[in-house]
Design an enzyme around this catalytic site. Structure first.
Site, PDB file in Angstrom:
ATOM      1  N   SER A 147       4.023   1.704  12.553  1.00  0.00           N
ATOM      2  CA  SER A 147       4.218   0.468  13.311  1.00  0.00           C
ATOM      3  C   SER A 147       2.850  -0.025  13.719  1.00  0.00           C
ATOM      4  O   SER A 147       1.904   0.772  13.860  1.00  0.00           O
ATOM      5  CB  SER A 147       5.068   0.747  14.559  1.00  0.00           C
ATOM      6  N   TYR A 160       6.759   6.287  21.745  1.00  0.00           N
ATOM      7  CA  TYR A 160       6.992   5.761  20.399  1.00  0.00           C
ATOM      8  C   TYR A 160       5.664   5.463  19.705  1.00  0.00           C
ATOM      9  O   TYR A 160       5.423   5.901  18.573  1.00  0.00           O
ATOM     10  CB  TYR A 160       7.853   4.505  20.480  1.00  0.00           C
TER      11      TYR A 160
END
Length: 253
Positions: A147, A160
């Site tokens: 990401s 995350y």
């Protein structure tokens, strides 16, 4: 090299989280390029639906339930893929967990273990098992979906983002260690994509900030990311390994 650089005819791919969102788009994109696909995910039903759609494209498909935090389930995916498909040429480590936003001080050891088991340990285990087979059978390509948060971590999503940064770091080490085996390993870093995770925050300030952070001022449909995956797993990228391909609409923060 195949007929065209992007031709995946004769290849077998494993896609984790392959039944929904970005994983589904990738599964269908690989099949459209000629690959047979194993779509696995925590819930079997979406994977079965994905497999049906893959077969409608004229490709072989398997659907399997697999929790990326459970090593035995990962091993079962590899074993069944080899048993029924005969080979593994491509792995897309797409499955991930992103718990509800919270500051680090509100986290728990149990939450840390859960996030890192699914987002780091599981992808590493699957990649290692696949690479060991690929090494003796002509090589292959692995893509770890991270990401932009790995490079631009934000408040309240620290676990995350840090797990994706860890996977990006491991990608570089995998690439270095496995290049002599004929295995290429790259990371794909999408920006905001219209997945279930993103749709869940529609109408919130966080969602508005995601849109505004992109130069294109929009969130991409999952299908818009597929071309980048095809590049990384095909003969179009035979000299690319250890890299991170960022596909984020020109994020500027």
């Amino acid at each position: 090299m195949n007929g065209t650089p992007f031709d995946l005819g004769g290849k077998v791919a494993i896609v984790t989280g392959g039944g929904r969102g970005l994983g589904l788009a990738i599964s269908l994109g690989l099949a459209a390029a000629g690959a047979d696909v194993v779509a696995c995910g925590r819930k079997l039903e979406p994977c079965e639906e994905a497999a049906s759609r893959i077969r409608s494209l004229g490709r072989r498909a398997l659907a399997m339930s697999c929790h990326m935090g459970h090593s035995q389930e990962i091993e079962a995916v590899v074993a069944r893929t080899l048993e029924e498909m005969g080979r593994i040429d491509i792995v897309i480590n797409n499955a991930a967990t992103n718990p509800a936003a919270r500051p680090l001080i509100a986290g728990t050891p149990e939450l840390f273990d859960k996030v890192y088991a699914v987002n780091v340990r599981g992808p590493l285990h699957l990649a290692g098992l696949a690479a060991a087979w690929m090494a003796d059978h002509g090589g292959g390509a692995i893509v770890n979906v991270i990401s932009v948060g790995a490079m631009r971590p934000g408040a309240t999503i620290g676990l995350y983002c840090s797990s994706k940064a860890a996977l990006q770091s491991l990608t570089r080490v995998m690439a270095q260690e496995w290049a002599p085996l004929g295995v290429r390993v790259n990371a794909l870093a999408p920006g905001p994509v219209a997945t279930d995770m993103v749709r869940a925050v529609e109408g919130t300030e966080f969602h508005r900030q995601m849109v505004e952070a992109t130069s294109m001022k929009r969130i991409a449909p999952a299908e818009e990311i597929v071309g980048s995956v095809l590049y990384l797993v095909s003969d179009a990228s035979t000299y690319t390994t250890g890299s991170t391909l960022v596909v984020d609409g020109g994020m500027n923060t």
